[in-house]
Design a protein around this motif. Structure first.
Motif, PDB file in Angstrom:
ATOM      1  N   THR A   9      15.189   3.600   9.309  1.00  0.00           N
ATOM      2  CA  THR A   9      14.232   2.625   9.844  1.00  0.00           C
ATOM      3  C   THR A   9      12.804   3.060   9.579  1.00  0.00           C
ATOM      4  O   THR A   9      11.937   2.236   9.288  1.00  0.00           O
ATOM      5  CB  THR A   9      14.459   2.469  11.347  1.00  0.00           C
ATOM      6  N   TYR A  12      11.154   1.803   6.434  1.00  0.00           N
ATOM      7  CA  TYR A  12      10.671   0.432   6.505  1.00  0.00           C
ATOM      8  C   TYR A  12       9.397   0.347   7.322  1.00  0.00           C
ATOM      9  O   TYR A  12       8.489  -0.425   7.006  1.00  0.00           O
ATOM     10  CB  TYR A  12      11.752  -0.464   7.114  1.00  0.00           C
ATOM     11  N   LEU A  13       9.322   1.166   8.392  1.00  0.00           N
ATOM     12  CA  LEU A  13       8.125   1.124   9.224  1.00  0.00           C
ATOM     13  C   LEU A  13       6.910   1.589   8.432  1.00  0.00           C
ATOM     14  O   LEU A  13       5.822   1.017   8.536  1.00  0.00           O
ATOM     15  CB  LEU A  13       8.307   2.001  10.463  1.00  0.00           C
ATOM     16  N   VAL A  14       7.092   2.657   7.641  1.00  0.00           N
ATOM     17  CA  VAL A  14       5.968   3.166   6.845  1.00  0.00           C
ATOM     18  C   VAL A  14       5.527   2.117   5.837  1.00  0.00           C
ATOM     19  O   VAL A  14       4.327   1.854   5.661  1.00  0.00           O
ATOM     20  CB  VAL A  14       6.375   4.479   6.143  1.00  0.00           C
ATOM     21  N   LEU A  15       6.512   1.463   5.197  1.00  0.00           N
ATOM     22  CA  LEU A  15       6.169   0.403   4.240  1.00  0.00           C
ATOM     23  C   LEU A  15       5.416  -0.721   4.939  1.00  0.00           C
ATOM     24  O   LEU A  15       4.388  -1.217   4.437  1.00  0.00           O
ATOM     25  CB  LEU A  15       7.448  -0.129   3.597  1.00  0.00           C
ATOM     26  N   ALA A  17       3.619  -0.479   7.632  1.00  0.00           N
ATOM     27  CA  ALA A  17       2.281  -0.009   7.983  1.00  0.00           C
ATOM     28  C   ALA A  17       1.361  -0.078   6.771  1.00  0.00           C
ATOM     29  O   ALA A  17       0.204  -0.515   6.877  1.00  0.00           O
ATOM     30  CB  ALA A  17       2.355   1.409   8.520  1.00  0.00           C
ATOM     31  N   ASN A  45       3.518 -10.597   7.193  1.00  0.00           N
ATOM     32  CA  ASN A  45       4.742 -10.131   6.553  1.00  0.00           C
ATOM     33  C   ASN A  45       5.051  -8.695   6.896  1.00  0.00           C
ATOM     34  O   ASN A  45       6.226  -8.330   7.038  1.00  0.00           O
ATOM     35  CB  ASN A  45       4.630 -10.293   5.046  1.00  0.00           C
ATOM     36  N   ALA A  46       4.010  -7.879   7.032  1.00  0.00           N
ATOM     37  CA  ALA A  46       4.238  -6.491   7.430  1.00  0.00           C
ATOM     38  C   ALA A  46       4.891  -6.455   8.805  1.00  0.00           C
ATOM     39  O   ALA A  46       5.867  -5.724   9.035  1.00  0.00           O
ATOM     40  CB  ALA A  46       2.917  -5.734   7.446  1.00  0.00           C
ATOM     41  N   ASN A  48       6.691  -8.834  10.117  1.00  0.00           N
ATOM     42  CA  ASN A  48       8.054  -9.328   9.965  1.00  0.00           C
ATOM     43  C   ASN A  48       8.996  -8.245   9.485  1.00  0.00           C
ATOM     44  O   ASN A  48      10.127  -8.131   9.956  1.00  0.00           O
ATOM     45  CB  ASN A  48       8.072 -10.460   8.950  1.00  0.00           C
ATOM     46  N   LEU A  49       8.516  -7.457   8.534  1.00  0.00           N
ATOM     47  CA  LEU A  49       9.360  -6.383   8.007  1.00  0.00           C
ATOM     48  C   LEU A  49       9.727  -5.414   9.127  1.00  0.00           C
ATOM     49  O   LEU A  49      10.891  -5.020   9.275  1.00  0.00           O
ATOM     50  CB  LEU A  49       8.623  -5.667   6.882  1.00  0.00           C
ATOM     51  N   ASN A  50       8.726  -5.072   9.954  1.00  0.00           N
ATOM     52  CA  ASN A  50       9.012  -4.183  11.075  1.00  0.00           C
ATOM     53  C   ASN A  50      10.027  -4.805  12.016  1.00  0.00           C
ATOM     54  O   ASN A  50      10.952  -4.135  12.477  1.00  0.00           O
ATOM     55  CB  ASN A  50       7.715  -3.906  11.842  1.00  0.00           C
ATOM     56  N   VAL A  52      12.355  -7.043  11.451  1.00  0.00           N
ATOM     57  CA  VAL A  52      13.718  -7.085  10.926  1.00  0.00           C
ATOM     58  C   VAL A  52      14.304  -5.676  10.867  1.00  0.00           C
ATOM     59  O   VAL A  52      15.494  -5.475  11.158  1.00  0.00           O
ATOM     60  CB  VAL A  52      13.745  -7.777   9.556  1.00  0.00           C
ATOM     61  N   ALA A  53      13.472  -4.685  10.524  1.00  0.00           N
ATOM     62  CA  ALA A  53      13.978  -3.311  10.491  1.00  0.00           C
ATOM     63  C   ALA A  53      14.402  -2.868  11.892  1.00  0.00           C
ATOM     64  O   ALA A  53      15.472  -2.276  12.066  1.00  0.00           O
ATOM     65  CB  ALA A  53      12.901  -2.373   9.947  1.00  0.00           C
ATOM     66  N   PHE A  54      13.582  -3.217  12.885  1.00  0.00           N
ATOM     67  CA  PHE A  54      13.953  -2.878  14.261  1.00  0.00           C
ATOM     68  C   PHE A  54      15.203  -3.624  14.686  1.00  0.00           C
ATOM     69  O   PHE A  54      16.015  -3.106  15.451  1.00  0.00           O
ATOM     70  CB  PHE A  54      12.811  -3.206  15.213  1.00  0.00           C
ATOM     71  N   ALA A  73      11.274 -12.845  13.778  1.00  0.00           N
ATOM     72  CA  ALA A  73      10.728 -12.978  12.431  1.00  0.00           C
ATOM     73  C   ALA A  73      10.666 -14.445  12.040  1.00  0.00           C
ATOM     74  O   ALA A  73       9.695 -14.902  11.415  1.00  0.00           O
ATOM     75  CB  ALA A  73      11.573 -12.197  11.442  1.00  0.00           C
TER      76      ALA A  73
END
Lengths: 111, 430, 177
Positions: A9, A12-15, A17, A45-46, A48-50, A52-54, A73
């Motif tokens: 996870t 994805y969080l780093v991406l 961020a 979108n950033a 949203n990515l977080n 969905v990863a969560f 999301a």
């Protein structure tokens, strides 16, 4: 090396961020309204990515139907659509009145 | 060698799609097969469209290159590939270069989920229909950027028209599709978005969705059938490329290879939306009357159709061979036509072999239904005058959209009939 | 269910595409180039959603973001002329302040993600062993079901928001009301 190859996870969080930062830089530094609006899309979108990863992380703990992050999301995407429609509407009105698309030339109330 | 044959045999008899089985080799083979099939279909469509349109207008159409112009598409392709590739000086070269590839990619990627048979799809996705609608809507991006990058007035107007048109008709299209998804949820399996699942739902419920809740399914089908013509920018909704107003619309500045990419994309997009319509309303790979005409005898009769079709085509070839002028100048053409007939007859005979017959039936019925749609496209082009742009918008927003909304609500109500009835009684009875 | 193939490779590929797209979005002079970079980013993100077993969100991302919102953006960019905008200054006067603020935010992110409690990072990976087959149905029941539908009200509010947005956009973009 193992931490690099096993996608967790946190990756994805780093991406997310990084994308968020790019969006923030775009919003704070660009003059063109269209690109500012696109940078806002990047920020959304950033997020949203977080989410969905969560959601996947949460699924691992609470079972397959814990999809709250994905539902969030979808709501964020809905809001992004509304935001884009209104924002671009304002942009067209602005362009019609001032013949420019630069944010720092919106200074009718400044004196 | 024997092991290899057994390997093929095992996959032909498998009950999974290559994507579902996770086999990259077979997925690649399927992708190549679909790609080759599509290219052949586009070439055939090119010839057929010119011939059929010509005959509708009491002309002969291409007659010179090959017997009855059969080699005309190949000659055209060679001509297009040999042409100079011009990028206008004032154009945005990078975007101009990328735009045709976006259109082609969007048009071909869609076929990943098209089910030619219960196992004859590259893969089966949980979100199949959503994927198809989404990816096919990406082609508008290519068209818009192509028109903008040309840096010329006609292409820009064409691109703006096309984006407005495609975005408006997508709404009506989506509503019609959602009504079908509601219908799938009535079966024992529950609702699904997967393309294979939708056809299996029609099989399980014993009727094509075009006849479901008569006339609701039919109305949905008509909405989709109109919207899909507008989506693919074909006559009578071909305003983005209206010759009399915009020369060639968004691809005015394109030539040679890039232009042929747009051409390829347009025809494969037509095949793609037709296969959505066939899958959703016309039972996909299911043969006609799966419930009324059952039993091994009827199965046999219907499985003979592919071979018979090819034999009929061969007979047509031989008939026309006999009608060719007897002048020595026409000897090569006569022989060519006869040879083409022999090839068709051979294919027809191969299709009668039981082992082939059983495996080809699904694909045949799917292709036949899609072919009917292709003929419809040509027929529209031959008969309808072009709409004006305001009329086009009026049809999309004031006719199709409200109809689609009402259709969706009615489908939901009819589908929930029993439950709703019970609930109403519960409310009325204190 | 098949185990995912080459997850790290695809993750890094898509992540690199997204970052590159994001950088292009905020640095291009030409708004159309920015928009195309953003489209690339959005599609790569749809791929990441698929890797996170969220196919429905991925489909919505493609159909709504790439096929809907971005077409709207391109449409508006083409309506307003940008010939002149390309030759002007691209960054505003407070760009340095902006970058410093973003850098501070980045520092905050790094501080949070490297924080360890009892020697462990804040977000360990949960185990996930099931496929995505019921994803759409599960999201649907979260949104609409009578028993489990916790987001019914939020959904209605979202529809109201969209209605307001439609009216707002029409009012803004119309010449005379």
């Amino acid at each position: 090396m193992d931490a690099m190859l096993h996608i967790s996870t946190l990756h994805y969080l780093v991406l997310g961020a990084a994308l968020f930062l790019l969006g923030v830089i775009g919003v704070l530094t660009r003059r063109n309204v269209v690109i500012v609006l696109m940078s806002i899309e990047l920020i959304l979108n950033a997020v949203n990515l977080n989410l969905v990863a969560f959601s996947r992380y949460w699924q691992g703990i609470h079972g397959p139907s814990a999809l709250h992050g994905q539902v969030f999301a979808i709501f964020v995407i809905t809001d992004a659509a509304a935001e884009a429609a209104v924002g671009l509407g304002i942009l067209i009105a602005f362009f019609r009145n001032k013949e420019t698309v630069n944010v720092d030339e919106v200074n009718l109330l400044k004196w | 060698m024997h092991g290899f044959l057994q390997y093929i045999q095992s996959y032909l008899d498998s009950d999974k799609t290559p994507g579902g089985a996770g086999n990259i080799f077979w997925a690649t083979v399927y992708i190549l097969l679909v790609f080759a099939g599509l290219s052949v279909a586009v070439i055939a469509m090119n010839w057929l469209e010119r011939k059929i349109l010509a005959h509708m207008q009491v002309r002969l159409g291409p007659m010179r290159v090959g017997p009855h112009g059969l080699l005309q598409p190949i000659a055209d392709a060679i001509k297009l590939l040999l042409k100079e590739d011009i990028i206008p000086a004032e154009a945005d070269a990078l975007v101009f270069w990328i735009a045709p590839f976006i259109v082609v990619l969007a048009a071909f990627t869609v076929f990943v989920v098209v089910p030619f048979g219960p196992t004859h799809a590259i893969t089966d996705m949980n979100i199949g229909i959503l994927f198809m609608l989404g990816v096919s809507s990406l082609s508008v991006l290519g068209i818009v950027t192509a028109g903008w990058a040309s840096n010329s007035h006609y292409p820009l107007i064409g691109a703006l028209r096309s984006s407005a048109q495609m975005v408006s008709y997508e709404v009506a299209m989506g509503l019609a599709v959602v009504s079908v998804i509601l219908m799938t949820s009535l079966g024992p399996e529950g609702g699904t978005l997967s393309m294979i699942g939708i056809v299996q739902a029609q099989q399980a419920q014993g009727e094509w969705f075009i006849f479901k809740f008569f006339p609701l399914g039919l109305v949905g089908f008509f909405i989709f059938a109109i919207a899909m013509v507008a989506e693919t920018n074909r006559a009578p909704f071909d305003l983005p490329e209206a010759e009399s107003e915009l020369t060639a619309g968004f691809h005015t500045e394109y030539s040679g290879f890039r232009w042929s990419l747009f051409f390829l994309a347009e025809y494969s997009a037509m095949i793609a939306v037709s296969s959505i319509a066939v899958t959703l309303w016309l039972g996909g790979w299911l043969r006609p009357f799966p419930n009324a005409l059952t039993g091994p005898t009827w199965d046999l009769v219907f499985s003979l159709f592919p071979g018979i079709t090819f034999l009929l085509l061969a007979v047509m070839c031989f008939y026309n061979t006999a009608r060719m002028p007897k002048h020595p100048l026409f000897r090569v053409q006569t022989m060519g036509l006869a040879g083409f007939g022999v090839v068709l007859a051979l294919i027809g005979l191969i299709l009668f072999i039981p082992a082939v017959r059983v495996r080809v039936t699904d694909i045949y019925w799917f292709a036949a239904k899609v072919g009917a749609f292709m003929y419809l496209y040509i027929w529209y082009r031959g008969t309808f005058p072009r709409y004006r742009f305001d009329q086009l918008m009026k049809v999309g927003w004031k006719v199709l959209l409200p109809t689609g909304l009402v259709l969706l609500i009615l489908t939901a109500l009819v589908g929930m009939r029993t439950e709703l009835w019970a609930e109403l009684q519960g409310v009325w009875r204190p | 269910m098949n185990p995912p193939v080459a997850t790290p490779f695809f993750f890094y590929l898509l992540a690199a595409t997204m970052i590159a797209g994001g950088i292009l979005v905020i640095t291009r002079k030409n708004a159309v180039h920015s928009a195309m970079a953003l489209i690339t980013t959005l599609l790569a993100q749809a791929g990441l959603y698929l890797m996170l077993y969220a196919p429905f969100v991925a489909g919505v991302q493609i159909i709504l973001y790439a096929g809907g919102i971005m077409v709207l953006f391109l449409f508006v960019i083409m309506l307003i002329s940008i010939e002149r905008a390309e030759k002007e200054r691209q960054f505003n006067k407070q760009w340095l302040v902006g970058i410093v603020a973003a850098g501070a935010l980045g520092g905050l992110f790094i501080a949070v993600y490297t924080t360890t409690t009892k020697g462990k990072i804040l977000f360990p990976e949960g185990q996930l062993t099931y496929g995505e087959t019921q994803n759409t149905q599960a999201i649907g029941s979260l949104l609409f079901d009578r028993g489990a539908g916790q987001y019914m009200f939020a959904f209605e509010i979202a529809s109201l928001l969209l209605l307001v947005a439609i009216i707002g956009a029409v009012v803004m973009a119309k010449k005379r009301i």
